[in-house]
Design a protein around this motif. Sequence first.
Motif, PDB file in Angstrom:
ATOM      1  N   ASN A  56      97.013 -25.925 113.003  1.00  0.00           N
ATOM      2  CA  ASN A  56      95.634 -25.054 112.032  1.00  0.00           C
ATOM      3  C   ASN A  56      96.652 -24.935 110.686  1.00  0.00           C
ATOM      4  OD1 ASN A  56      93.265 -25.210 110.146  1.00  0.00           O
ATOM      5  ND2 ASN A  56      93.710 -23.132 110.609  1.00  0.00           N
ATOM      6  N   GLU A  57      97.388 -23.525 111.695  1.00  0.00           N
ATOM      7  CA  GLU A  57      98.351 -23.589 110.768  1.00  0.00           C
ATOM      8  C   GLU A  57      99.483 -24.124 110.037  1.00  0.00           C
ATOM      9  OE1 GLU A  57     101.309 -18.624 109.665  1.00  0.00           O
ATOM     10  OE2 GLU A  57     100.537 -20.218 111.922  1.00  0.00           O
ATOM     11  N   SER A  58     100.477 -24.518 110.328  1.00  0.00           N
ATOM     12  CA  SER A  58     100.662 -25.407 110.514  1.00  0.00           C
ATOM     13  C   SER A  58     100.912 -26.183 109.106  1.00  0.00           C
ATOM     14  CB  SER A  58     101.645 -25.971 111.462  1.00  0.00           C
ATOM     15  OG  SER A  58     102.332 -25.288 112.264  1.00  0.00           O
ATOM     16  N   ILE A  59      99.382 -26.697 108.975  1.00  0.00           N
ATOM     17  CA  ILE A  59      99.660 -27.780 107.722  1.00  0.00           C
ATOM     18  C   ILE A  59      98.675 -27.056 106.724  1.00  0.00           C
ATOM     19  CG2 ILE A  59      97.637 -29.361 107.344  1.00  0.00           C
ATOM     20  CD1 ILE A  59      99.537 -30.596 108.953  1.00  0.00           C
ATOM     21  N   ILE A  60      98.153 -26.185 106.692  1.00  0.00           N
ATOM     22  CA  ILE A  60      98.167 -24.965 105.696  1.00  0.00           C
ATOM     23  C   ILE A  60      99.589 -24.663 104.667  1.00  0.00           C
ATOM     24  CG2 ILE A  60      96.780 -22.400 104.966  1.00  0.00           C
ATOM     25  CD1 ILE A  60      94.495 -22.808 106.739  1.00  0.00           C
ATOM     26  N   LYS A  61      99.912 -24.094 105.766  1.00  0.00           N
ATOM     27  CA  LYS A  61     101.882 -23.714 105.997  1.00  0.00           C
ATOM     28  C   LYS A  61     101.861 -24.418 104.426  1.00  0.00           C
ATOM     29  CE  LYS A  61     103.076 -20.203 108.701  1.00  0.00           C
ATOM     30  NZ  LYS A  61     104.477 -20.421 109.906  1.00  0.00           N
ATOM     31  N   MET A  62     102.038 -26.190 105.057  1.00  0.00           N
ATOM     32  CA  MET A  62     102.496 -27.065 103.714  1.00  0.00           C
ATOM     33  C   MET A  62     102.319 -26.867 102.900  1.00  0.00           C
ATOM     34  SD  MET A  62     102.045 -31.113 105.395  1.00  0.00           S
ATOM     35  CE  MET A  62     103.676 -30.879 106.449  1.00  0.00           C
ATOM     36  N   ALA A  63     100.590 -26.654 102.584  1.00  0.00           N
ATOM     37  CA  ALA A  63      99.991 -27.105 101.187  1.00  0.00           C
ATOM     38  C   ALA A  63     100.779 -25.626 100.343  1.00  0.00           C
ATOM     39  CB  ALA A  63      98.436 -26.254 101.499  1.00  0.00           C
ATOM     40  N   THR A  64     100.892 -24.399 100.683  1.00  0.00           N
ATOM     41  CA  THR A  64     101.488 -23.713 100.643  1.00  0.00           C
ATOM     42  C   THR A  64     102.981 -23.412 100.270  1.00  0.00           C
ATOM     43  OG1 THR A  64      99.623 -22.462 101.966  1.00  0.00           O
ATOM     44  CG2 THR A  64     101.254 -20.408 100.716  1.00  0.00           C
ATOM     45  N   TYR A  97      98.435 -13.398  96.920  1.00  0.00           N
ATOM     46  CA  TYR A  97      98.278 -13.350  98.764  1.00  0.00           C
ATOM     47  C   TYR A  97      98.636 -13.198  99.352  1.00  0.00           C
ATOM     48  CZ  TYR A  97     102.709 -16.539 100.474  1.00  0.00           C
ATOM     49  OH  TYR A  97     103.267 -16.632 100.832  1.00  0.00           O
ATOM     50  N   CYS A  98      99.708 -12.359  99.357  1.00  0.00           N
ATOM     51  CA  CYS A  98     100.665 -11.436 100.316  1.00  0.00           C
ATOM     52  C   CYS A  98      99.782 -10.417 100.173  1.00  0.00           C
ATOM     53  CB  CYS A  98     102.339 -11.284 100.046  1.00  0.00           C
ATOM     54  SG  CYS A  98     103.222 -12.038 100.313  1.00  0.00           S
ATOM     55  N   LEU A  99      99.506  -9.706  98.976  1.00  0.00           N
ATOM     56  CA  LEU A  99      98.561  -8.361  99.364  1.00  0.00           C
ATOM     57  C   LEU A  99      97.168  -8.255  99.543  1.00  0.00           C
ATOM     58  CD1 LEU A  99      99.116  -6.868  95.579  1.00  0.00           C
ATOM     59  CD2 LEU A  99     100.285  -6.292  97.754  1.00  0.00           C
ATOM     60  N   LEU A 100      97.006 -10.080  99.694  1.00  0.00           N
ATOM     61  CA  LEU A 100      94.965 -10.505 100.175  1.00  0.00           C
ATOM     62  C   LEU A 100      95.336 -10.203 101.865  1.00  0.00           C
ATOM     63  CD1 LEU A 100      94.069 -12.972  98.254  1.00  0.00           C
ATOM     64  CD2 LEU A 100      93.044 -10.763  98.805  1.00  0.00           C
ATOM     65  N   THR A 101      96.752 -10.169 102.658  1.00  0.00           N
ATOM     66  CA  THR A 101      96.423 -10.631 104.153  1.00  0.00           C
ATOM     67  C   THR A 101      96.648  -9.109 104.842  1.00  0.00           C
ATOM     68  OG1 THR A 101      99.005  -9.471 103.568  1.00  0.00           O
ATOM     69  CG2 THR A 101      98.138 -12.045 103.461  1.00  0.00           C
ATOM     70  N   ILE A 118      89.757 -16.529 110.769  1.00  0.00           N
ATOM     71  CA  ILE A 118      91.197 -17.764 110.359  1.00  0.00           C
ATOM     72  C   ILE A 118      90.205 -19.414 110.552  1.00  0.00           C
ATOM     73  CG2 ILE A 118      92.617 -19.299 111.960  1.00  0.00           C
ATOM     74  CD1 ILE A 118      93.518 -17.229 113.216  1.00  0.00           C
ATOM     75  N   ALA A 119      88.726 -19.355 110.774  1.00  0.00           N
ATOM     76  CA  ALA A 119      88.192 -20.255 109.797  1.00  0.00           C
ATOM     77  C   ALA A 119      87.520 -20.001 108.976  1.00  0.00           C
ATOM     78  CB  ALA A 119      86.393 -20.524 111.255  1.00  0.00           C
ATOM     79  N   ILE A 177      92.791 -16.815  98.992  1.00  0.00           N
ATOM     80  CA  ILE A 177      92.080 -16.083  99.567  1.00  0.00           C
ATOM     81  C   ILE A 177      92.101 -16.481 101.052  1.00  0.00           C
ATOM     82  CG2 ILE A 177      89.474 -15.917 100.212  1.00  0.00           C
ATOM     83  CD1 ILE A 177      88.865 -16.108  97.474  1.00  0.00           C
ATOM     84  N   GLY A 178      92.480 -17.962 101.200  1.00  0.00           N
ATOM     85  CA  GLY A 178      92.770 -18.926 102.776  1.00  0.00           C
ATOM     86  C   GLY A 178      93.797 -18.366 102.965  1.00  0.00           C
ATOM     87  N   THR A 179      94.952 -17.651 102.434  1.00  0.00           N
ATOM     88  CA  THR A 179      95.991 -18.422 103.167  1.00  0.00           C
ATOM     89  C   THR A 179      96.147 -16.427 103.104  1.00  0.00           C
ATOM     90  OG1 THR A 179      97.531 -18.873 101.244  1.00  0.00           O
ATOM     91  CG2 THR A 179      98.765 -17.336 102.388  1.00  0.00           C
ATOM     92  N   GLY A 180      95.789 -15.813 102.633  1.00  0.00           N
ATOM     93  CA  GLY A 180      95.489 -14.498 102.661  1.00  0.00           C
ATOM     94  C   GLY A 180      94.462 -13.762 104.013  1.00  0.00           C
ATOM     95  N   GLY A 181      93.463 -14.565 104.923  1.00  0.00           N
ATOM     96  CA  GLY A 181      92.803 -15.297 105.895  1.00  0.00           C
ATOM     97  C   GLY A 181      94.002 -15.320 106.863  1.00  0.00           C
TER      98      GLY A 181
END
Length: 605
Positions: A56-64, A97-101, A118-119, A177-181
Amino acid sequence: MAGGKSSSFLSSCFSKRKSMPSHESPSSEPLLQQKDAITVQRRKNGWKAVPYILGNESIIKMATYGLQTNFMVYLVREYHMDQVSAANILNIWTGVYCLLTVVGASVADIYLGKFLTIALASLASLLGMVTITMSAFVPQLRPPPCILDGQKHLVQCVSNTKTQLGCLLAGLSLLAIGTGGIAPCSTPFSVDQFDSTTVEGRKSVHCFLNWYYASSTVIMLINQTLVVYIQDSVSWALGFGIPTLLMSSVIPLFLAGSKIYHHVKPEGTTFISFAQVLVAAYTKRHLKLHNDERVCGVFLDVSSDGNLVLFKHSLTTKFSSLKKAALVVDDDLKDDGSCANPWRLCSIQQVEEVICFMKILPIWASGCICFMTSSQEGTFVVSQALKMDRHIGPNFEMPAGSIKVMSLITLCLCIPLYNRVLQPALRKITNHENGITTLQRIGLGYLFSILFAVVAGLVEQQRRASALSQASADGVAPMSVFWLFPQLMFLGMVELFGFVGHIELYNKEFPEKMRSIGNSLIYLCIAGATYLSTLIVSIVYSVTGKHGEPNWLDNDINAGRLDYFFILIAALGVLNFAYFWYCARGYTYTSSVKAVESKETDILV
């Protein structure tokens, strides 16, 4: 004194508890059985659960990462922005997004738990990617193409409207927001699947962190090559659409693995707990600690809610003044032995968590200067590549922006080599379960960052001399771009040892309920390194170039002295390593012991 009064008070309190009827003091055996069941579950399902989480994280990383790699080109070409506006939007989005983490980590550790965070964040990322893909797919959501004359010279470009820009920013906001979560929770959630209180579990965590970074490297390689090619040469809609479709498929898979995950329940407001420790310690600042800090009855050690605790920090000898927050004096306890006022009396474990956070902060600060070298990869290293021979064969010229592939290839080769060959050999020599300690690994990363800057300065010196003496009309030196490989190899080592070392430190040192918050420090470190690099560049640009001397960072790299800038970065790295060595020398690792707590057992230690 307060110590004598508390001793007599605690003695009577202790005697009351010993005289309680047996039926009022439930056995801890059921809790021990529950703890053993969780340990067995972790050993059985640890590696089974990881693919669901990392997929799940890898695909979202691909987008980011795909946005970070090529989104500036999209803004300039399709939204007709100037480079400054496009760069500002991209930098602001990265910083946000770094701060939203930190927000995402706090929500996970305090309220929702990592799985639910994460969901929900994955759904936000999906909505963001759908919005951005629609901006590339629907012509009305972006400005019309620029008008060119017969010789392909630009005649007219229509700027974006507020609606078009608003749609784009909405997609970026949802993705932030998604990446921050997701970013601060995925690694700790994976680490939660292993039992870190056993040698086998700690080895699994160490191995997982290496392969976690390897998967991230593969994703970045795909972005630097395949995704960028599709976006530039085929279609922006297809380049954004592929990660979006993949994301929509992996989210259900992540949710499907929920039954095999080990879930660590959120345990309330961590920051309020920190504040309670500071207030209680200040209130009791005039009290004195006993010579033997482990005397029975001095510190309160009670679970705030009576829940099962898998492990707890052992007592340290640092920041002893904060331990006054756990000193029990008159009227601090109710008749039933519970805490009367959490702002006057805290458990010793609350204090140890604050100490854990405070002793890591100096190590974290040193990372900002070390990772500043990584910021040069996308800026001045690219500038070097632009003025070098980038031909591979007679018909292909490497894009300057793809120079990062060299450091990524180094990572892909060295991670399995380190994990399978070097680490077992070091383990035999040092008898350490990981071969070297976490701080030693970080220190090696810092040394490689210094070597990167030194080698980059030497290569630039040779490139500049070659360009001034034999340059072509466009200022390109007759020097192969592969001369940059040594410095980029060292930069890959910075990530393998320094970056992964920081991830390992935060996930091992922070308690379970604070791992997401600890992991968010990585992204704050990246943000700090980025802003620090920007500050140093601004200072160097404004200070140099006076009295007839060339500006170190001149727009014409051949006229400037970029080699001096790299040497400055190396000097800062040496000072930073000395600071890190001083901090690491006095650092004591947090040791954890398995424990079972309830409100009716082991209230006082």
